[in-house]
Design a protein around this motif. Sequence first.
Motif, PDB file in Angstrom:
ATOM      1  N   PRO A 145       5.281  17.406   9.980  1.00 26.43           N
ATOM      2  CA  PRO A 145       4.990  18.466  10.933  1.00 26.43           C
ATOM      3  C   PRO A 145       4.853  19.787  10.191  1.00 26.43           C
ATOM      4  N   TRP A 177       4.048   9.885   4.752  1.00 25.98           N
ATOM      5  CA  TRP A 177       4.333  10.228   6.135  1.00 25.98           C
ATOM      6  C   TRP A 177       3.703  11.548   6.484  1.00 25.98           C
ATOM      7  N   PRO A 178       3.181  11.660   7.696  1.00 26.16           N
ATOM      8  CA  PRO A 178       2.703  12.964   8.122  1.00 26.16           C
ATOM      9  C   PRO A 178       3.883  13.903   8.299  1.00 26.16           C
ATOM     10  N   ARG A 199       0.858  -1.174   0.000  1.00 22.67           N
ATOM     11  CA  ARG A 199       0.000   0.000   0.000  1.00 22.67           C
ATOM     12  C   ARG A 199       0.899   1.230   0.000  1.00 22.67           C
ATOM     13  N   LEU A 247       6.046   5.450  -0.210  1.00 23.32           N
ATOM     14  CA  LEU A 247       6.643   4.123  -0.242  1.00 23.32           C
ATOM     15  C   LEU A 247       5.583   3.084  -0.513  1.00 23.32           C
ATOM     16  N   ALA A 248       5.849   2.225  -1.421  1.00 21.30           N
ATOM     17  CA  ALA A 248       5.005   1.053  -1.569  1.00 21.30           C
ATOM     18  C   ALA A 248       5.731  -0.060  -0.853  1.00 21.30           C
ATOM     19  N   LEU A 249       5.092  -0.631   0.105  1.00 20.41           N
ATOM     20  CA  LEU A 249       5.770  -1.624   0.920  1.00 20.41           C
ATOM     21  C   LEU A 249       5.740  -2.987   0.241  1.00 20.41           C
ATOM     22  N   GLU A 306      10.186  -0.217  -9.219  1.00 17.84           N
ATOM     23  CA  GLU A 306       9.758   1.178  -9.117  1.00 17.84           C
ATOM     24  C   GLU A 306       8.939   1.498 -10.351  1.00 17.84           C
ATOM     25  N   LEU A 326       2.010   4.786   1.195  1.00 25.27           N
ATOM     26  CA  LEU A 326       1.889   5.522   2.445  1.00 25.27           C
ATOM     27  C   LEU A 326       2.536   6.881   2.295  1.00 25.27           C
ATOM     28  N   HIS A 343       7.460   2.198  -5.050  1.00 30.76           N
ATOM     29  CA  HIS A 343       8.207   0.944  -5.039  1.00 30.76           C
ATOM     30  C   HIS A 343       7.311  -0.157  -4.500  1.00 30.76           C
ATOM     31  N   ALA A 363      11.958  18.221   3.736  1.00 33.28           N
ATOM     32  CA  ALA A 363      10.685  17.670   4.210  1.00 33.28           C
ATOM     33  C   ALA A 363      10.538  16.279   3.640  1.00 33.28           C
ATOM     34  N   VAL A 364      10.174  15.354   4.488  1.00 35.16           N
ATOM     35  CA  VAL A 364      10.238  13.967   4.064  1.00 35.16           C
ATOM     36  C   VAL A 364       8.860  13.419   3.750  1.00 35.16           C
ATOM     37  N   ALA A 365       8.360  13.780   2.612  1.00 31.03           N
ATOM     38  CA  ALA A 365       7.136  13.147   2.142  1.00 31.03           C
ATOM     39  C   ALA A 365       7.562  11.862   1.464  1.00 31.03           C
ATOM     40  N   LEU A 366       7.332  10.791   2.153  1.00 30.16           N
ATOM     41  CA  LEU A 366       7.758   9.507   1.601  1.00 30.16           C
ATOM     42  C   LEU A 366       6.584   8.837   0.919  1.00 30.16           C
TER      43      LEU A 366
END
Lengths: 163, 243
Positions: B83, B80-81, B76, B97-99, B121, B78, B126, B92-95
């Motif tokens: 701040p 990341w929230p 799925r 990721l496909a797990l 990818e 996702l 991914h 800023a880490v907007a990830l």
Amino acid sequence: MTRREPSFDALYRAHAPSIFRRARTLLGSDADAQDVVSDVFTSLYERPDQYAGRSALSTFLYSMTTHVCLNRIRNHKRRARLHESGRDAISVAAPHSAAPDRAAQLRELLLLMPEPLGQVAIYYYLDELTHAEIAEMLGCSRRHVGDLLVRLSAWMQARERCA
Amino acid sequence: MSLEPQERPEGCPTDLRFDAWSAGELDANARALLEAHLDGCARCRDRHAALAAERAAYLELHPRAELRIAKAVPARALRWPIPAALLGAAAAVALFLALPAADPSGQVRRKGAAGIGFFVEHGGTHARGRTGQSVHPGDRIRFTYTSDRPAYLVILARDAAGTVSVYFPSGDAAGYVSEGYDRPLDSSVELDATLGAESVFALFCERGFGLAGPRSALTATHTLVAEQGCQLAKLSWTKERAP
């Protein structure tokens, strides 16, 4: 791979060196520290939602690295007990921090220290964080940090009396 | 044994502060304060320079994350929230990721614990690949391997047009890999436009070898056979036109 949004690789490059440095200071071993970096990023990769965004990511990763290192130290300790070999089971290689003597001293104390005091000892004596910064790390009040430091001080004084 | 009290002069930043700065997490005001402090504090300039040098040296040795992916979780995407204070910051880490897919690890292994898997990818996400799945031209593939001992590894593929490609390593001889479980290789490959079924072969051997032999064998016989001292793992995918 070229992507416009910040990637896992970007996250790694921004934070892995500080995780490694921190783990090396706490564990005193490059190999153990590299294992910790792998553990932290594998955990992030598998469960990115564990970072809830309540603090800066670097703060979250400092805390996470501390947990992982303390677990390793405790596992070493348990193994050492099983083998009745005292402190030999944990590496005592030269640390690579701004305060190497303090790091080495702290590693020895962490082997003996009650678990709740380990984190606060690291944040206060090694990272030299303020009470407010420690409170953010631990997710507790500054007053509770003060209480923990009082307990820590009492524990160390008791050890000195016994020595 | 007791610990000495803190030595950091009041007002000097902690290493945590320096790390947040280098990660792009400080807002403009905090950055300006820190930079102003550095202008007047030789101790902190030295510390900052030392940390920057350590950072560069580490990334030189370890340019990519070495993950230990031992368990599968549902695929799925996702995000990341982030701040609020970090929104707009350079790091800023907007990830996205496909797990890994639900199929356990996707590893294709032989008895003796040597095997390969892969991540795909596609469109910026991914996902763990599974043998037999569909892929698309332009997808990037990153292989993982499992080996219970150090080995010399080569990964070759034969596509639907009969063309044999070497996916790992990039040189003329098998690449040395240490033991590991589901360990990603350093490089990735981008799939070309040839559509149809593609078979992938991974040859793990105790001794080094050149690529000419396996490449010729795969071209001539459409398959590979593991000789003594070697193990063979296979997987496949079907390359389809992108939707």
